[in-house]
Design a protein around this motif. Structure first.
Motif, PDB file in Angstrom:
ATOM      1  N   ARG A   3       0.727  -1.285   0.136  1.00 31.15           N
ATOM      2  CA  ARG A   3      -0.026   0.054  -0.007  1.00 31.15           C
ATOM      3  C   ARG A   3       0.797   1.241  -0.173  1.00 31.15           C
ATOM      4  O   ARG A   3       0.400   2.275  -0.564  1.00 31.15           O
ATOM      5  N   ALA A 130     -11.650  10.334  -1.556  1.00 33.92           N
ATOM      6  CA  ALA A 130     -10.459  10.237  -1.000  1.00 33.92           C
ATOM      7  C   ALA A 130     -10.348   9.117   0.065  1.00 33.92           C
ATOM      8  O   ALA A 130      -9.639   8.213   0.242  1.00 33.92           O
ATOM      9  N   ILE A 133     -10.934   5.649  -1.500  1.00 31.32           N
ATOM     10  CA  ILE A 133      -9.576   5.310  -2.112  1.00 31.32           C
ATOM     11  C   ILE A 133      -8.471   4.726  -1.073  1.00 31.32           C
ATOM     12  O   ILE A 133      -7.982   3.592  -1.343  1.00 31.32           O
ATOM     13  N   HIS A 134      -8.508   5.303   0.073  1.00 32.55           N
ATOM     14  CA  HIS A 134      -7.877   4.621   1.024  1.00 32.55           C
ATOM     15  C   HIS A 134      -8.149   3.459   1.688  1.00 32.55           C
ATOM     16  O   HIS A 134      -7.490   2.505   1.576  1.00 32.55           O
ATOM     17  N   GLN A 137      -7.103   1.120  -1.600  1.00 34.75           N
ATOM     18  CA  GLN A 137      -5.699   0.720  -1.449  1.00 34.75           C
ATOM     19  C   GLN A 137      -4.955  -0.123  -0.297  1.00 34.75           C
ATOM     20  O   GLN A 137      -4.253  -1.206  -0.347  1.00 34.75           O
ATOM     21  N   LEU A 169      -6.771  14.678  -5.006  1.00 37.75           N
ATOM     22  CA  LEU A 169      -6.732  13.085  -4.526  1.00 37.75           C
ATOM     23  C   LEU A 169      -5.397  12.445  -4.651  1.00 37.75           C
ATOM     24  O   LEU A 169      -5.318  11.549  -3.660  1.00 37.75           O
ATOM     25  N   GLN A 172      -3.614  13.593  -1.329  1.00 36.52           N
ATOM     26  CA  GLN A 172      -4.157  13.123  -0.313  1.00 36.52           C
ATOM     27  C   GLN A 172      -4.163  11.585   0.269  1.00 36.52           C
ATOM     28  O   GLN A 172      -4.251  11.207   1.219  1.00 36.52           O
ATOM     29  N   THR A 173      -4.063  10.950  -0.948  1.00 35.05           N
ATOM     30  CA  THR A 173      -4.231   9.334  -1.056  1.00 35.05           C
ATOM     31  C   THR A 173      -3.017   8.752  -1.536  1.00 35.05           C
ATOM     32  O   THR A 173      -2.695   7.687  -1.119  1.00 35.05           O
ATOM     33  N   CYS A 175      -2.477   7.988  -4.630  1.00 36.17           N
ATOM     34  CA  CYS A 175      -3.050   7.408  -5.961  1.00 36.17           C
ATOM     35  C   CYS A 175      -2.242   7.863  -6.894  1.00 36.17           C
ATOM     36  O   CYS A 175      -1.653   8.806  -7.022  1.00 36.17           O
TER      37      CYS A 175
END
Length: 313
Positions: A3, A130, A133-134, A137, A169, A172-173, A175
């Motif tokens: 991750r 967001a 997504i967390h 992941q 995004l 913050q994540t 990705c």
């Protein structure tokens, strides 16, 4: 891959094609000189038969990427953990370089629209996606790569430009981003905005992959059909995006009226002519949304990221 793997550690794969069932026999018989393949996740995750056997064999010889169309990251429904478990199992089987999907929602209340529907771009949506997504992941154990969709409407609730939304995004994540250059042109034409300005504002430092594809132009609007060769205005934008992204992995999409493998491969190889030729840069005159190609070409250096597999014919 975990991750916490940085997207900066993901490889530059070169030039790739979609793994389509109409090409299975050709690929297995000839093992063509293609750098990598992208597989639609949903076409393989539930198959224990021939499709699964083919993708396993392809993954033994080529880098493979999984590209989904049903994660529905923007939906208000809870995340579909059954879907994610099937996706994770497929990833464990074929060991993709990364997993991608779209900035969209595909259904609500358990119903799948089988379409990639846009979301209003504002702070509330940003926080909602967001957080999802967390969770994705963390569950998959790898970064998610998100694609900008083609759009045909706007929302009064939108307060952020799409490049700014995607940048937030990614920041913050952690990705990554899949920049679909054809979608940029389609969306900007339909909205009456400037696709070059869009690219100038795009967070290229987060781009892992790019898509190119053909579309259908109806004069007043454009539909993202993936059923014909890439148009000249999209090639022009791609040349700029390739340079700005430092040679992100490039994938040709051809999903309708799919020609034979060699025709798709020849279309993919056109990209080298564009990125190695005399190209416009982002400080040139803006591209207008009327369909005109970029003008005033200048030279630039092409990053040395394309393997010898994708040599010009």
């Amino acid at each position: 891959m975990t991750r916490h793997t940085s997207i900066a550690q993901l490889p530059r794969l070169g030039l790739g094609l979609g793994l389509r069932n109409s090409h299975f026999e050709h690929i297995l018989a000839h093992w063509p000189e293609v750098d990598w393949f992208e597989a639609i996740s949903e076409n393989f995750m539930d198959s224990g038969g021939r499709p699964r056997d083919v993708i396993r064999k392809v993954a033994e010889r080529y880098p493979v990427v999984l590209h989904g169309v049903s994660m529905s990251i923007g939906s208000t429904d809870p995340l579909d953990m059954t879907y994610l478990a099937r996706l994770k199992a497929l990833a464990a089987d074929v060991q993709p370089q990364w997993i991608s999907d779209h900035l969209c929602w595909t259904g609500v209340m358990g119903l799948n629209s089988h379409d990639l529907l846009p979301v209003p771009l504002n702070e509330e949506t940003l926080a909602h996606i967001a957080a999802r997504i967390h969770k994705v992941q963390d569950f998959l154990g790898r970064p998610l790569i998100l694609e900008n969709p083609s759009t045909y409407v706007g929302f009064q609730e939108t307060t952020l430009e799409e490049p700014d939304f995607l940048r937030a995004l990614a920041q913050q994540t952690g990705c990554g981003l899949l920049l679909d250059v054809n979608n940029v042109y389609v969306s900007c034409f339909n909205a009456g905005t400037d696709p070059l300005k869009y690219l100038q504002g795009f967070p290229m430092e987060h781009v892992v992959q790019m898509h190119i594809a053909g579309h259908s132009h109806y004069g007043t609007h454009i539909i993202d059909t993936h059923d014909q060769p890439v148009r000249s205005e999209v090639w022009d934008l791609y040349a700029i995006a390739f340079h700005a992204s430092n040679g992100a992995s490039t994938l040709l999409e051809w999903d309708g009226n799919i020609p034979d493998f060699d025709t798709c491969h020849a279309e993919l190889l056109k990209s080298k002519r564009h990125i190695q030729g005399n190209l416009s840069t982002p400080d040139m005159a803006p591209v207008i949304a009327s369909g005109s190609a970029i003008s005033n070409p200048v030279d630039f250096l092409v990053p040395d990221v394309l393997s010898s597999k994708s040599s010009l014919p």
